[in-house]
Design a protein around this motif. Structure first.
Motif, PDB file in Angstrom:
ATOM      1  N   LYS A 187      -5.513   2.310  25.079  1.00 41.12           N
ATOM      2  CA  LYS A 187      -6.083   1.572  23.949  1.00 41.12           C
ATOM      3  C   LYS A 187      -5.139   0.444  23.561  1.00 41.12           C
ATOM      4  CE  LYS A 187      -8.502   5.578  22.022  1.00 41.12           C
ATOM      5  NZ  LYS A 187      -8.544   6.539  20.890  1.00 41.12           N
ATOM      6  N   ILE A 188      -5.686  -0.524  22.839  1.00 44.65           N
ATOM      7  CA  ILE A 188      -4.900  -1.732  22.547  1.00 44.65           C
ATOM      8  C   ILE A 188      -5.122  -2.167  21.101  1.00 44.65           C
ATOM      9  CG2 ILE A 188      -6.662  -3.441  23.176  1.00 44.65           C
ATOM     10  CD1 ILE A 188      -3.040  -3.646  24.422  1.00 44.65           C
ATOM     11  N   LYS A 189      -4.121  -2.835  20.545  1.00 42.03           N
ATOM     12  CA  LYS A 189      -4.220  -3.422  19.209  1.00 42.03           C
ATOM     13  C   LYS A 189      -3.737  -4.860  19.320  1.00 42.03           C
ATOM     14  CE  LYS A 189      -3.595  -1.955  14.452  1.00 42.03           C
ATOM     15  NZ  LYS A 189      -3.105  -0.893  13.560  1.00 42.03           N
ATOM     16  N   ILE A 190      -4.614  -5.810  19.007  1.00 40.99           N
ATOM     17  CA  ILE A 190      -4.268  -7.225  19.197  1.00 40.99           C
ATOM     18  C   ILE A 190      -3.775  -7.840  17.887  1.00 40.99           C
ATOM     19  CG2 ILE A 190      -5.844  -7.510  21.147  1.00 40.99           C
ATOM     20  CD1 ILE A 190      -7.805  -8.916  19.180  1.00 40.99           C
ATOM     21  N   ASN A 191      -3.289  -9.083  18.016  1.00 40.33           N
ATOM     22  CA  ASN A 191      -2.863  -9.892  16.858  1.00 40.33           C
ATOM     23  C   ASN A 191      -1.793  -9.192  16.019  1.00 40.33           C
ATOM     24  OD1 ASN A 191      -4.757 -11.810  17.650  1.00 40.33           O
ATOM     25  ND2 ASN A 191      -6.336 -11.029  16.278  1.00 40.33           N
ATOM     26  N   GLN A 192      -0.770  -8.694  16.703  1.00 40.91           N
ATOM     27  CA  GLN A 192       0.318  -7.990  16.024  1.00 40.91           C
ATOM     28  C   GLN A 192       1.541  -8.895  15.898  1.00 40.91           C
ATOM     29  OE1 GLN A 192      -0.006  -4.535  14.813  1.00 40.91           O
ATOM     30  NE2 GLN A 192      -2.027  -5.479  15.063  1.00 40.91           N
ATOM     31  N   SER A 193       2.019  -9.085  14.689  1.00 41.99           N
ATOM     32  CA  SER A 193       3.243  -9.851  14.474  1.00 41.99           C
ATOM     33  C   SER A 193       4.451  -8.931  14.657  1.00 41.99           C
ATOM     34  CB  SER A 193       3.261 -10.441  13.062  1.00 41.99           C
ATOM     35  OG  SER A 193       2.176 -11.321  12.902  1.00 41.99           O
ATOM     36  N   VAL A 194       5.501  -9.467  15.260  1.00 43.52           N
ATOM     37  CA  VAL A 194       6.697  -8.662  15.547  1.00 43.52           C
ATOM     38  C   VAL A 194       7.927  -9.450  15.131  1.00 43.52           C
ATOM     39  CG1 VAL A 194       8.032  -7.505  17.357  1.00 43.52           C
ATOM     40  CG2 VAL A 194       5.530  -7.547  17.508  1.00 43.52           C
ATOM     41  N   GLU A 195       8.791  -8.824  14.337  1.00 42.14           N
ATOM     42  CA  GLU A 195      10.001  -9.497  13.883  1.00 42.14           C
ATOM     43  C   GLU A 195      11.039  -9.540  15.011  1.00 42.14           C
ATOM     44  OE1 GLU A 195       9.878  -5.193  12.553  1.00 42.14           O
ATOM     45  OE2 GLU A 195       8.527  -6.924  12.559  1.00 42.14           O
ATOM     46  N   ASN A 196      11.894 -10.567  14.966  1.00 48.57           N
ATOM     47  CA  ASN A 196      12.902 -10.782  16.011  1.00 48.57           C
ATOM     48  C   ASN A 196      13.832  -9.590  16.201  1.00 48.57           C
ATOM     49  OD1 ASN A 196      11.999 -13.252  16.806  1.00 48.57           O
ATOM     50  ND2 ASN A 196      13.870 -14.366  16.335  1.00 48.57           N
ATOM     51  N   GLU A 197      14.175  -8.926  15.102  1.00 47.46           N
ATOM     52  CA  GLU A 197      15.112  -7.796  15.201  1.00 47.46           C
ATOM     53  C   GLU A 197      14.558  -6.707  16.120  1.00 47.46           C
ATOM     54  OE1 GLU A 197      14.165  -9.256  12.434  1.00 47.46           O
ATOM     55  OE2 GLU A 197      16.057 -10.206  11.808  1.00 47.46           O
ATOM     56  N   LEU A 198      13.244  -6.475  16.047  1.00 47.67           N
ATOM     57  CA  LEU A 198      12.625  -5.443  16.885  1.00 47.67           C
ATOM     58  C   LEU A 198      12.598  -5.880  18.348  1.00 47.67           C
ATOM     59  CD1 LEU A 198      11.311  -2.720  17.139  1.00 47.67           C
ATOM     60  CD2 LEU A 198       9.148  -3.711  16.318  1.00 47.67           C
ATOM     61  N   ILE A 199      12.381  -7.170  18.579  1.00 44.91           N
ATOM     62  CA  ILE A 199      12.416  -7.684  19.957  1.00 44.91           C
ATOM     63  C   ILE A 199      13.820  -7.529  20.537  1.00 44.91           C
ATOM     64  CG2 ILE A 199      12.082  -9.709  21.431  1.00 44.91           C
ATOM     65  CD1 ILE A 199      10.054 -10.750  19.348  1.00 44.91           C
ATOM     66  N   LEU A 200      14.834  -7.873  19.761  1.00 48.47           N
ATOM     67  CA  LEU A 200      16.226  -7.717  20.218  1.00 48.47           C
ATOM     68  C   LEU A 200      16.540  -6.258  20.504  1.00 48.47           C
ATOM     69  CD1 LEU A 200      17.951 -10.179  17.711  1.00 48.47           C
ATOM     70  CD2 LEU A 200      17.632 -10.536  20.170  1.00 48.47           C
ATOM     71  N   SER A 201      16.055  -5.396  19.663  1.00 47.99           N
ATOM     72  CA  SER A 201      16.255  -3.954  19.858  1.00 47.99           C
ATOM     73  C   SER A 201      15.590  -3.468  21.142  1.00 47.99           C
ATOM     74  CB  SER A 201      15.689  -3.197  18.652  1.00 47.99           C
ATOM     75  OG  SER A 201      15.869  -1.823  18.794  1.00 47.99           O
ATOM     76  N   ALA A 202      14.405  -4.039  21.465  1.00 44.84           N
ATOM     77  CA  ALA A 202      13.713  -3.692  22.703  1.00 44.84           C
ATOM     78  C   ALA A 202      14.527  -4.074  23.927  1.00 44.84           C
ATOM     79  CB  ALA A 202      12.339  -4.372  22.734  1.00 44.84           C
ATOM     80  N   PHE A 203      15.140  -5.269  23.891  1.00 42.31           N
ATOM     81  CA  PHE A 203      16.007  -5.691  25.006  1.00 42.31           C
ATOM     82  C   PHE A 203      17.208  -4.756  25.148  1.00 42.31           C
ATOM     83  CE2 PHE A 203      13.840  -9.857  24.957  1.00 42.31           C
ATOM     84  CZ  PHE A 203      13.787 -10.121  26.321  1.00 42.31           C
ATOM     85  N   GLU A 204      17.797  -4.354  24.026  1.00 44.07           N
ATOM     86  CA  GLU A 204      18.942  -3.431  24.072  1.00 44.07           C
ATOM     87  C   GLU A 204      18.547  -2.110  24.712  1.00 44.07           C
ATOM     88  OE1 GLU A 204      22.184  -3.939  23.509  1.00 44.07           O
ATOM     89  OE2 GLU A 204      21.542  -6.032  23.297  1.00 44.07           O
ATOM     90  N   ASP A 205      17.366  -1.620  24.340  1.00 47.82           N
ATOM     91  CA  ASP A 205      16.889  -0.357  24.908  1.00 47.82           C
ATOM     92  C   ASP A 205      16.611  -0.501  26.403  1.00 47.82           C
ATOM     93  OD1 ASP A 205      15.688   2.467  24.265  1.00 47.82           O
ATOM     94  OD2 ASP A 205      14.216   1.458  25.557  1.00 47.82           O
ATOM     95  N   TYR A 206      16.033  -1.644  26.797  1.00 48.60           N
ATOM     96  CA  TYR A 206      15.758  -1.874  28.234  1.00 48.60           C
ATOM     97  C   TYR A 206      17.055  -1.853  29.042  1.00 48.60           C
ATOM     98  CZ  TYR A 206      14.449  -4.139  32.605  1.00 48.60           C
ATOM     99  OH  TYR A 206      14.263  -4.392  33.942  1.00 48.60           O
ATOM    100  N   LYS A 207      18.093  -2.432  28.481  1.00 46.89           N
ATOM    101  CA  LYS A 207      19.375  -2.524  29.207  1.00 46.89           C
ATOM    102  C   LYS A 207      20.104  -1.191  29.266  1.00 46.89           C
ATOM    103  CE  LYS A 207      20.959  -6.169  26.843  1.00 46.89           C
ATOM    104  NZ  LYS A 207      21.920  -7.244  26.475  1.00 46.89           N
ATOM    105  N   SER A 208      19.769  -0.277  28.344  1.00 43.38           N
ATOM    106  CA  SER A 208      20.519   0.980  28.263  1.00 43.38           C
ATOM    107  C   SER A 208      20.110   1.947  29.372  1.00 43.38           C
ATOM    108  CB  SER A 208      20.274   1.646  26.909  1.00 43.38           C
ATOM    109  OG  SER A 208      18.920   2.013  26.784  1.00 43.38           O
TER     110      SER A 208
END
Length: 355
Positions: free
Chosen positions: A334-355
């Motif tokens: 399932k999907i949910k469109i038109n979602q705003s995301v703050e930069n801090e959460l995006i940065l956190s996602a990159f940190e998790d990907y690298k871990s």
């Protein structure tokens, strides 16, 4: 396999496709036929197509150098000039045979030449079969920014012949697989689960897996041809994935990524965002992350890479009123469109990907 009826055009499969193509050539009074190829499909795919065509039309081949780097307006200008020099007119038919670069660019060339001539797509890579050639999007990149210039315009037909995949390298096959995985994640949990153990897949079933992927994409596009609503769901993994792909394309210190390689990273990052917006469970996130990481090599991100990638998000075509819009999964399938995301959460996602 039964043909799939898309918005104003059919998608035909294997031998049926060639029968329908030759029938189309007989029934329409075209003045001439141009076939657009890149340097790869000219060598590996065109020799299969030409003997099958049943037509007395003059056939001209237009080739450009393979690669995303050539999917630009300069290549279009060269092709428009060749079409003009060789007498193309409003009754010309263009066949685009190749991967997503060829079908995207060739469809755009055809849609804009003399305000539009008929065209047919014959996708030859897994990515173009399940994604690029279906849905009517045609266009080119603007510098390193993906698909910034284009139109939504449908071909007369799409012809999918899976025999062309025999010429496709493994890394390109994996690139196409990313879009199939996406279709499962946004629309069909059972389809996603078929890919959880790739070793268990009998690739004699590849035709059926491709067929289901085209069905899913077509079902979404039919509801929303011009991407005002539910079609945005197809952008899952692409908001960050396209920014990553663009950044690696323009940065001479980076190895250029294939589309699916960048989208796989994007899907992990955007699944992490979905988790932290309480849209999926930790178990679902771990399943997505471990499955994608088992198929695709890790991409190395330096600290200095992240800020330029985030800056590229500003150019994403889904943005509205200056706000970056994400399509996030709300549970697998399932999907949910038109979602705003703050930069801090995006940065956190990159940190998790690298871990």
């Amino acid at each position: 396999m039964q043909s799939i009826q898309a918005n104003n055009y059919p998608v035909h499969f294997n031998e049926t496709g060639y029968e329908k193509l030759n029938q189309h050539l007989k029934e329409n009074k075209y003045s001439n036929l141009f076939i657009i190829v890149d340097s790869n499909t000219n060598e590996h795919c065109l020799p299969k197509l030409l003997p099958i065509l049943e037509t007395d039309l003059t056939i001209e081949i237009i080739e450009f150098e393979a690669g995303e780097i050539n999917k630009n307006i300069e290549t279009c200008i060269q092709i428009w000039n060749v079409l003009t020099e060789l007498g193309a007119d409003r009754k010309t038919l263009i066949i685009n045979i190749g991967g997503g670069v060829v079908t995207d660019l060739g469809g755009f060339v055809a849609s804009t030449f003399k305000r539009g001539v008929d065209f047919i797509h014959i996708p030859t890579t897994l990515l173009s079969m399940v994604d690029a050639s279906v849905g009517g999007k045609n266009g080119v990149d603007l510098g390193n920014l993906k698909n910034q210039i284009g139109v939504i315009n449908t071909p007369k037909m799409v012809l999918i012949d899976t025999n062309y995949l025999e010429t496709v390298p493994q890394n390109e096959m994996r690139s196409g697989l990313a879009e199939m995985l996406k279709h499962g994640l946004i629309f069909d949990k059972g389809y996603w689960e078929q890919f959880l153990d790739l070793k268990a897949i009998d690739f004699a079933d590849l035709d059926q897996l491709i067929y289901r992927s085209v069905e899913i994409k077509n079902e979404i596009v039919m509801q929303d041809p011009t991407e005002k609503n539910i079609r945005k769901s197809l952008n899952f993994g692409h908001t960050l994935g396209h920014a990553i792909e663009s950044y690696f394309l323009e940065n001479e210190n980076k190895t250029t990524l294939l589309h699916g390689e960048a989208i796989a990273v994007g899907m992990i990052l955007e699944s992490y965002i979905s988790l932290h917006k309480n849209l999926i469970t930790e178990a679902e996130y771990n399943q997505i992350k471990s499955t994608l990481k088992s198929i695709y090599d890790d991409i190395i991100f330096e600290e200095s890479d992240i800020e330029p990638i985030l800056e590229l998000l500003i150019h994403d075509k889904k943005n509205e009123y200056g706000t970056i819009q994400f399509a996030l999964i709300e549970g697998i399938g399932k999907i949910k469109i038109n979602q705003s995301v703050e930069n801090e959460l995006i940065l956190s996602a990159f940190e998790d990907y690298k871990s």
